[in-house]
Design a protein around this motif. Structure first.
Motif, mmCIF file in Angstrom:
data_model
loop_
_atom_site.group_PDB
_atom_site.id
_atom_site.type_symbol
_atom_site.label_atom_id
_atom_site.label_comp_id
_atom_site.label_asym_id
_atom_site.label_seq_id
_atom_site.Cartn_x
_atom_site.Cartn_y
_atom_site.Cartn_z
ATOM 1 N N CYS A 1 1.072 -1.298 -0.190
ATOM 2 C CA CYS A 1 0.512 -0.237 0.022
ATOM 3 C C CYS A 1 0.888 1.487 0.231
ATOM 4 O O CYS A 1 0.684 2.679 0.252
ATOM 5 C CB CYS A 1 -1.075 0.220 1.137
ATOM 6 S SG CYS A 1 -1.743 -1.394 1.174
ATOM 7 N N LYS A 2 1.857 0.775 -0.454
ATOM 8 C CA LYS A 2 2.665 2.145 -0.966
ATOM 9 C C LYS A 2 2.295 3.382 -1.990
ATOM 10 O O LYS A 2 1.706 2.673 -2.305
ATOM 11 C CB LYS A 2 4.066 1.825 -1.945
ATOM 12 C CG LYS A 2 5.233 0.935 -0.302
ATOM 13 C CD LYS A 2 6.225 0.495 -0.674
ATOM 14 C CE LYS A 2 7.029 -0.190 0.047
ATOM 15 N NZ LYS A 2 8.054 -1.167 -0.170
ATOM 16 N N PRO A 3 2.402 4.859 -1.434
ATOM 17 C CA PRO A 3 2.269 6.055 -2.054
ATOM 18 C C PRO A 3 2.522 5.866 -3.977
ATOM 19 O O PRO A 3 3.807 5.646 -4.132
ATOM 20 C CB PRO A 3 2.130 6.802 -1.089
ATOM 21 C CG PRO A 3 2.808 6.809 -0.443
ATOM 22 C CD PRO A 3 3.324 5.448 -0.621
ATOM 23 N N ALA A 4 1.576 6.164 -4.281
ATOM 24 C CA ALA A 4 1.214 5.454 -6.109
ATOM 25 C C ALA A 4 1.195 6.691 -6.612
ATOM 26 O O ALA A 4 0.999 8.519 -6.054
ATOM 27 C CB ALA A 4 1.448 4.109 -6.649
ATOM 28 N N ILE B 1 -5.387 -0.802 -1.055
ATOM 29 C CA ILE B 1 -6.158 -0.102 0.247
ATOM 30 C C ILE B 1 -7.870 -0.972 -0.279
ATOM 31 O O ILE B 1 -7.774 -1.431 1.264
ATOM 32 C CB ILE B 1 -6.716 1.419 0.846
ATOM 33 C CG1 ILE B 1 -4.444 2.161 1.001
ATOM 34 C CG2 ILE B 1 -7.165 1.795 1.787
ATOM 35 C CD1 ILE B 1 -4.828 3.502 1.700
ATOM 36 N N SER B 2 -8.458 -0.662 -0.432
ATOM 37 C CA SER B 2 -9.721 -0.830 -1.387
ATOM 38 C C SER B 2 -9.531 -2.809 -1.012
ATOM 39 O O SER B 2 -10.503 -3.228 -0.577
ATOM 40 C CB SER B 2 -10.561 -0.380 -2.583
ATOM 41 O OG SER B 2 -11.128 0.835 -1.645
ATOM 42 N N LYS B 3 -9.056 -3.291 -2.034
ATOM 43 C CA LYS B 3 -8.647 -4.930 -1.908
ATOM 44 C C LYS B 3 -8.037 -5.105 -0.460
ATOM 45 O O LYS B 3 -8.778 -6.063 -0.319
ATOM 46 C CB LYS B 3 -7.876 -4.817 -2.661
ATOM 47 C CG LYS B 3 -6.916 -5.966 -3.506
ATOM 48 C CD LYS B 3 -6.207 -6.444 -4.793
ATOM 49 C CE LYS B 3 -6.189 -7.857 -4.826
ATOM 50 N NZ LYS B 3 -4.361 -8.167 -5.995
ATOM 51 N N ILE C 1 -8.863 -4.489 2.252
ATOM 52 C CA ILE C 1 -10.014 -4.052 3.318
ATOM 53 C C ILE C 1 -10.691 -5.315 2.851
ATOM 54 O O ILE C 1 -11.551 -6.511 3.710
ATOM 55 C CB ILE C 1 -10.790 -2.685 3.255
ATOM 56 C CG1 ILE C 1 -9.145 -1.601 4.660
ATOM 57 C CG2 ILE C 1 -12.369 -2.708 3.956
ATOM 58 C CD1 ILE C 1 -10.341 -0.380 3.729
ATOM 59 N N PHE C 2 -11.354 -5.284 1.848
ATOM 60 C CA PHE C 2 -12.090 -6.495 1.282
ATOM 61 C C PHE C 2 -11.195 -7.775 1.776
ATOM 62 O O PHE C 2 -12.110 -9.006 2.158
ATOM 63 C CB PHE C 2 -12.531 -6.544 -0.342
ATOM 64 C CG PHE C 2 -12.841 -7.481 -0.733
ATOM 65 C CD1 PHE C 2 -14.848 -7.633 -0.580
ATOM 66 C CD2 PHE C 2 -12.353 -8.339 -1.952
ATOM 67 C CE1 PHE C 2 -15.189 -8.512 -1.319
ATOM 68 C CE2 PHE C 2 -13.098 -9.620 -2.087
ATOM 69 C CZ PHE C 2 -14.801 -8.989 -1.747
ATOM 70 N N SER C 3 -9.788 -8.342 0.981
ATOM 71 C CA SER C 3 -9.832 -9.392 1.712
ATOM 72 C C SER C 3 -9.159 -9.365 3.413
ATOM 73 O O SER C 3 -10.045 -10.872 4.139
ATOM 74 C CB SER C 3 -7.724 -9.119 1.074
ATOM 75 O OG SER C 3 -7.167 -10.152 1.630
ATOM 76 N N VAL C 4 -9.331 -8.627 4.064
ATOM 77 C CA VAL C 4 -9.110 -8.700 5.525
ATOM 78 C C VAL C 4 -11.077 -8.995 5.748
ATOM 79 O O VAL C 4 -11.153 -10.656 7.004
ATOM 80 C CB VAL C 4 -9.262 -7.715 6.168
ATOM 81 C CG1 VAL C 4 -9.171 -7.788 7.428
ATOM 82 C CG2 VAL C 4 -7.299 -7.483 6.345
ATOM 83 N N ILE D 1 -12.466 6.477 6.905
ATOM 84 C CA ILE D 1 -13.304 5.728 5.485
ATOM 85 C C ILE D 1 -15.088 5.367 5.430
ATOM 86 O O ILE D 1 -15.273 6.229 4.965
ATOM 87 C CB ILE D 1 -12.471 4.504 5.381
ATOM 88 C CG1 ILE D 1 -11.098 4.750 5.239
ATOM 89 C CG2 ILE D 1 -12.968 3.549 3.806
ATOM 90 C CD1 ILE D 1 -9.779 3.354 4.551
ATOM 91 N N SER D 2 -15.090 5.409 6.870
ATOM 92 C CA SER D 2 -16.134 4.880 7.269
ATOM 93 C C SER D 2 -17.701 5.845 6.957
ATOM 94 O O SER D 2 -18.843 5.685 6.182
ATOM 95 C CB SER D 2 -16.955 4.214 8.625
ATOM 96 O OG SER D 2 -18.556 3.784 8.399
ATOM 97 N N ASP D 3 -17.460 7.093 7.392
ATOM 98 C CA ASP D 3 -17.834 8.456 7.085
ATOM 99 C C ASP D 3 -17.923 8.468 6.427
ATOM 100 O O ASP D 3 -18.594 9.631 5.696
ATOM 101 C CB ASP D 3 -16.718 9.672 8.070
ATOM 102 C CG ASP D 3 -17.179 9.550 10.554
ATOM 103 O OD1 ASP D 3 -17.912 7.949 10.285
ATOM 104 O OD2 ASP D 3 -16.499 9.691 10.141
ATOM 105 N N ASN D 4 -16.510 8.868 5.311
ATOM 106 C CA ASN D 4 -16.193 9.104 3.988
ATOM 107 C C ASN D 4 -17.709 8.336 3.345
ATOM 108 O O ASN D 4 -18.486 9.069 2.054
ATOM 109 C CB ASN D 4 -15.125 9.301 3.284
ATOM 110 C CG ASN D 4 -14.520 10.224 4.140
ATOM 111 O OD1 ASN D 4 -14.466 11.473 4.826
ATOM 112 N ND2 ASN D 4 -13.040 9.435 4.354
#
Length: 166
Positions: free
Chosen positions: A11-14, A23-25, A27-30, A150-153
Motif C-alpha cells: 500500500c505504498k503511495p503511488a 487499500i480497498s483490496k 479491506i475486502f481481503s481482511v 473511511i466509513s464516515d466518508n
C-alpha cells in the motif's frame, strides 16, 4: 486460504487511482478472511453465519421485532423470515405477541442459545486477538481512526447520492 488472501498487499503511495485500490483490496481481503473464520465456526454449530448473527442480536437485545432484527443483521425481511423459521424449527427462538402491537411478534432466543452465543463471543475474541497480534496500541488507534474516517466518508457519499437522486 487461497494465495491472494495470504499475501500482504503493498500500500505504498503511488499516483492517481492506484493510491486507493490497494487499500480497498486489503479491506475486502481482511473482511473476507474474517467472514470465512466465522462461517467455519458457525458450521460447527450446524448454522449459517446469518443465523448466528441473528441469534447474537436476539440474545444481546433480549428480543426484537423481525423488522428491527432485519436492520441489525443487514438482511431483507424475506431472508430474516427464512432465518427465523429455521431457528424456530430447531427450538432456538420463540415468537411472542408484541404487547405494543397485537399484529406484531417479538422474537426471542430460547435459553439454550446463551451458551452458543458465549461460544461465538469467544471465537470473536480469539479472532480479534489474532488479527491484532504484533500491532502496537498507537497503530491500533491510527487504524481505528482511519477506518472510522473511511466509513464516515462513504456514509457521506451515500447521503450525497441520496440527495442527488431526489
Amino acid at each position: 486460504m487461497d494465495q491472494q488472501d495470504t499475501q500482504t498487499l503493498d500500500c505504498k503511495p503511488a499516483s492517481g487511482i492506484a493510491d486507493v485500490a490497494p487499500i480497498s483490496k486489503l479491506i475486502f481481503s481482511v473482511t473476507k478472511q474474517m467472514r470465512r473464520v466465522f462461517e467455519q465456526q458457525a458450521r460447527l454449530q450446524d448454522m449459517t453465519l446469518p443465523q448466528w448473527r441473528a441469534l447474537g442480536q436476539l440474545v444481546q437485545s433480549n428480543g426484537l421485532s423481525q423488522a428491527a432484527l432485519s436492520t441489525l443483521i443487514e438482511t431483507d425481511q424475506m431472508t430474516t423470515s427464512k432465518i427465523l423459521r429455521l431457528l424456530e424449527t430447531r427450538g432456538l427462538i420463540e415468537r411472542l405477541p408484541d404487547p405494543a402491537d397485537s399484529r406484531a411478534k417479538i422474537v426471542r432466543a430460547t435459553p439454550p442459545v446463551t451458551a452458543m452465543v458465549e461460544a461465538m463471543k469467544a471465537v470473536a475474541g480469539e479472532l480479534h486477538e489474532t488479527m491484532l497480534d504484533g500491532i502496537s496500541e498507537a497503530d491500533k488507534e491510527v487504524l481505528v481512526r482511519s477506518l472510522n474516517k473511511i466509513s464516515d466518508n462513504l456514509a457521506g457519499q451515500s447521503d450525497r447520492q441520496k440527495d442527488a437522486d431526489k
